[in-house]
Design a protein around this motif. Structure first.
Motif, PDB file in Angstrom:
ATOM      1  N   GLY A  73      -4.910   0.500  -3.050  1.00  0.00           N
ATOM      2  CA  GLY A  73      -4.617   1.823  -3.616  1.00  0.00           C
ATOM      3  C   GLY A  73      -5.282   2.013  -4.961  1.00  0.00           C
ATOM      4  N   PHE A  96       1.202   3.810  -2.464  1.00  0.00           N
ATOM      5  CA  PHE A  96       0.794   4.774  -3.490  1.00  0.00           C
ATOM      6  C   PHE A  96       0.867   4.055  -4.852  1.00  0.00           C
ATOM      7  CE2 PHE A  96       0.899   8.622  -6.183  1.00  0.00           C
ATOM      8  CZ  PHE A  96      -0.150   9.328  -5.610  1.00  0.00           C
ATOM      9  N   ALA A 103       0.869  -1.194   0.000  1.00  0.00           N
ATOM     10  CA  ALA A 103       0.000   0.000   0.000  1.00  0.00           C
ATOM     11  C   ALA A 103       0.896   1.231   0.000  1.00  0.00           C
ATOM     12  CB  ALA A 103      -0.920  -0.011   1.215  1.00  0.00           C
ATOM     13  N   THR A 141      -2.612  14.917  -8.947  1.00  0.00           N
ATOM     14  CA  THR A 141      -1.816  13.808  -8.418  1.00  0.00           C
ATOM     15  C   THR A 141      -2.706  12.582  -8.276  1.00  0.00           C
ATOM     16  OG1 THR A 141      -2.073  15.101  -6.414  1.00  0.00           O
ATOM     17  CG2 THR A 141       0.148  14.786  -7.204  1.00  0.00           C
TER      18      THR A 141
HETATM   19  C1  LIG Z   1      -0.551  17.125  -3.560  1.00  0.00           C
HETATM   20  C2  LIG Z   1      -1.623  16.073  -3.521  1.00  0.00           C
HETATM   21  C3  LIG Z   1      -2.948  16.449  -3.404  1.00  0.00           C
HETATM   22  C4  LIG Z   1      -3.946  15.492  -3.371  1.00  0.00           C
HETATM   23  N1  LIG Z   1      -5.254  15.882  -3.227  1.00  0.00           N
HETATM   24  C5  LIG Z   1      -6.238  14.973  -3.199  1.00  0.00           C
HETATM   25  C6  LIG Z   1      -7.597  15.356  -3.064  1.00  0.00           C
HETATM   26  O1  LIG Z   1      -7.912  16.531  -2.966  1.00  0.00           O
HETATM   27  N2  LIG Z   1      -8.552  14.378  -3.063  1.00  0.00           N
HETATM   28  C7  LIG Z   1      -8.242  13.061  -3.191  1.00  0.00           C
HETATM   29  O2  LIG Z   1      -9.144  12.221  -3.198  1.00  0.00           O
HETATM   30  N3  LIG Z   1      -6.951  12.674  -3.314  1.00  0.00           N
HETATM   31  C8  LIG Z   1      -5.958  13.590  -3.329  1.00  0.00           C
HETATM   32  N4  LIG Z   1      -4.655  13.202  -3.480  1.00  0.00           N
HETATM   33  C9  LIG Z   1      -4.396  11.777  -3.663  1.00  0.00           C
HETATM   34  C10 LIG Z   1      -4.287  11.082  -2.317  1.00  0.00           C
HETATM   35  O3  LIG Z   1      -3.176  11.600  -1.621  1.00  0.00           O
HETATM   36  C11 LIG Z   1      -4.118   9.603  -2.592  1.00  0.00           C
HETATM   37  O4  LIG Z   1      -5.246   9.105  -3.307  1.00  0.00           O
HETATM   38  C12 LIG Z   1      -4.019   8.811  -1.296  1.00  0.00           C
HETATM   39  O5  LIG Z   1      -3.020   9.338  -0.456  1.00  0.00           O
HETATM   40  C13 LIG Z   1      -3.667   7.394  -1.663  1.00  0.00           C
HETATM   41  O6  LIG Z   1      -3.572   6.614  -0.511  1.00  0.00           O
HETATM   42  P1  LIG Z   1      -2.536   5.398  -0.470  1.00  0.00           P
HETATM   43  O7  LIG Z   1      -2.693   4.797   0.881  1.00  0.00           O
HETATM   44  O8  LIG Z   1      -2.737   4.550  -1.681  1.00  0.00           O
HETATM   45  O9  LIG Z   1      -1.089   6.056  -0.626  1.00  0.00           O
HETATM   46  P2  LIG Z   1      -0.339   7.104   0.340  1.00  0.00           P
HETATM   47  O10 LIG Z   1      -1.287   7.920   1.141  1.00  0.00           O
HETATM   48  O11 LIG Z   1       0.651   7.815  -0.541  1.00  0.00           O
HETATM   49  O12 LIG Z   1       0.425   6.154   1.376  1.00  0.00           O
HETATM   50  C14 LIG Z   1       1.501   5.335   0.950  1.00  0.00           C
HETATM   51  C15 LIG Z   1       2.515   5.258   2.067  1.00  0.00           C
HETATM   52  O13 LIG Z   1       3.505   4.304   1.705  1.00  0.00           O
HETATM   53  C16 LIG Z   1       4.782   4.804   2.037  1.00  0.00           C
HETATM   54  N5  LIG Z   1       5.765   4.157   1.151  1.00  0.00           N
HETATM   55  C17 LIG Z   1       5.943   4.324  -0.175  1.00  0.00           C
HETATM   56  N6  LIG Z   1       6.912   3.550  -0.638  1.00  0.00           N
HETATM   57  C18 LIG Z   1       7.376   2.833   0.403  1.00  0.00           C
HETATM   58  C19 LIG Z   1       8.388   1.843   0.557  1.00  0.00           C
HETATM   59  N7  LIG Z   1       9.141   1.400  -0.460  1.00  0.00           N
HETATM   60  N8  LIG Z   1       8.593   1.331   1.783  1.00  0.00           N
HETATM   61  C20 LIG Z   1       7.851   1.748   2.847  1.00  0.00           C
HETATM   62  N9  LIG Z   1       6.869   2.698   2.761  1.00  0.00           N
HETATM   63  C21 LIG Z   1       6.641   3.224   1.557  1.00  0.00           C
HETATM   64  C22 LIG Z   1       4.672   6.302   1.833  1.00  0.00           C
HETATM   65  O14 LIG Z   1       5.659   6.966   2.596  1.00  0.00           O
HETATM   66  C23 LIG Z   1       3.253   6.571   2.334  1.00  0.00           C
HETATM   67  O15 LIG Z   1       3.216   6.828   3.721  1.00  0.00           O
HETATM   68  C24 LIG Z   1      -3.628  14.138  -3.498  1.00  0.00           C
HETATM   69  C25 LIG Z   1      -2.280  13.736  -3.591  1.00  0.00           C
HETATM   70  C26 LIG Z   1      -1.285  14.701  -3.605  1.00  0.00           C
HETATM   71  C27 LIG Z   1       0.157  14.248  -3.704  1.00  0.00           C
END
Ligand SMILES: Cc1cc2nc3c(=O)[nH]c(=O)nc-3n(C[C@H](O)[C@H](O)[C@H](O)COP(=O)(O)OP(=O)(O)OC[C@H]3O[C@@H](n4cnc5c(N)ncnc54)[C@H](O)[C@@H]3O)c2cc1C
Length: 311
Positions: free
Chosen positions: A269, A34, A32, A236
């Motif tokens: 994700g 990103f 998970a 993003t």
């Molecule tokens: C600037 C910005 C604005 C956004 N605005 C919106 C919005 O308005 N509305 C919306 O719906 N979505 C928005 N998003 C998208 C939203 O951030 C993502 O959809 C959401 O965070 C995805 O959740 P996730 O758990 O898949 O990934 P993330 O929240 O990115 O979590 C992944 C985690 O994994 C960790 N990680 C990555 N690689 C490794 C590794 N190799 N080893 C260990 N840990 C690792 C990272 O550090 C992070 O903590 C935005 C994103 C950005 C960057």
């Protein structure tokens, strides 16, 4: 790290603070990290067949999609918006042009787009607007900033993006990270459908502008023939690359976000989305995560194995 014989992963390898590789055994792995990192880690771990756009085979990296955005900035000399008292996410959305809400075919595209306005926080740099032609520094810039601060509102569109055979993610053949591992490569460009839709949405925004009657407005809207430009921020909301589906030949995961080839690996994700259907992804990411977690807890833990058959 994958165990070939029993179709499971054995754990994860990470680097400790001294740079040493450490193997952490695990009964179940949840990836998970990103969407882009999910795809890269699957490719680096050689779990699942990488997508090949030439032969249209393989799964990891396919169905990468994005969003197409456009915006207009409206200046009202006699209105004060007080952007500094706003919450970052507060705004309004018109959903009447979203997918399946109207007949897009007659307008020459499929998909759709929402129109929104947000009253972003009036940050010291981000909220400064000046009219076209203003120098970027000096007394004239200061004068224009003083006159324009708090007199602007924005309109924006965020649209769907379908997946295409020649749009995908793979490991870069040239560029590597400091550990020598290939970076992720994105092969991407706008398609006619995206640009036709944006043209239609720009016309809708202009109708709103005409009603609001600002003193002037500026437009940042992609035109037919434009190419994807990674140098400026657009969105993003990246999706796909490790999608869910019903066929292991065209998807990485089954509908429970469980890897087809390793039943103790779950990938959470927006990498699971087969298309980008315009709305911001995080709500759906969370919903799918709850859905997957429920099936892990209620079905998988007591009886580990594929939650869906491959046929
Ligand atoms: C600037 C910005 C604005 C956004 N605005 C919106 C919005 O308005 N509305 C919306 O719906 N979505 C928005 N998003 C998208 C939203 O951030 C993502 O959809 C959401 O965070 C995805 O959740 P996730 O758990 O898949 O990934 P993330 O929240 O990115 O979590 C992944 C985690 O994994 C960790 N990680 C990555 N690689 C490794 C590794 N190799 N080893 C260990 N840990 C690792 C990272 O550090 C992070 O903590 C935005 C994103 C950005 C960057």
């Amino acid at each position: 790290m994958k165990h070939e014989e029993d179709e499971t992963v054995k754990g994860v390898i990470y680097r400790d603070a001294d740079g040493n590789e450490v193997f952490q055994p695990a009964g179940m792995v949840i990836l998970a990290s990103f969407p882009l990192s999910n795809v890269r880690l699957l490719l680096l771990s050689e779990i699942g067949e990488p997508y090949d756009p030439e032969s249209n085979t393989g799964v990891v990296g396919r169905n990468f999609s994005y969003q197409i955005t456009g915006s207009m900035d409206l200046y009202f000399k006699d209105h004060q918006f007080n952007p500094f008292i706003s919450a970052g996410g507060s705004g309004q959305v018109i959903d009447d042009f979203s997918p399946d809400t109207f007949d897009t075919e007659q307008h020459g595209f499929i998909g759709g787009s929402y129109i929104y306005t947000t009253q972003g926080p009036g940050g010291a740099i981000g909220a400064l607007r000046t009219p076209p032609g203003t120098p970027q520094w000096g007394s004239e810039w200061k004068k224009q900033v003083r006159e324009h601060y708090g007199h602007h509102m924005m309109l924006g569109t965020t649209g769907t993006n379908m997946s295409y055979r020649d749009v995908y993610l793979d490991l870069d053949p040239t560029y590597k990270d400091p550990h020598g591992d290939p970076l992720l490569r994105m092969t991407y460009d706008w398609k006619d459908n995206d640009l036709r839709m944006t043209e239609f949405m720009a016309a809708r925004m202009r109708e709103i502008v005409a009603q609001l009657q600002p003193d002037y407005h500026t437009e940042s809207v992609k035109q037919r023939g434009d190419h994807f430009d990674p140098s400026s921020y657009q969105s993003t909301h990246l999706t796909g690359g490790a999608i869910m589906g019903t066929d292991p030949k065209t998807s990485v995961l089954n509908r429970y976000l469980q890897h087809w080839d390793a039943h103790n690996l779950f990938v959470m994700g927006a990498s699971a989305f087969p298309q980008n259907m315009q709305h911001n992804p995080t709500g759906t990411v969370a919903a799918l995560t709850y859905w997957s977690a429920q099936h892990i807890r209620e079905r998988y833990l007591d009886n580990p194995g594929p939650l869906m058959s491959r046929s």
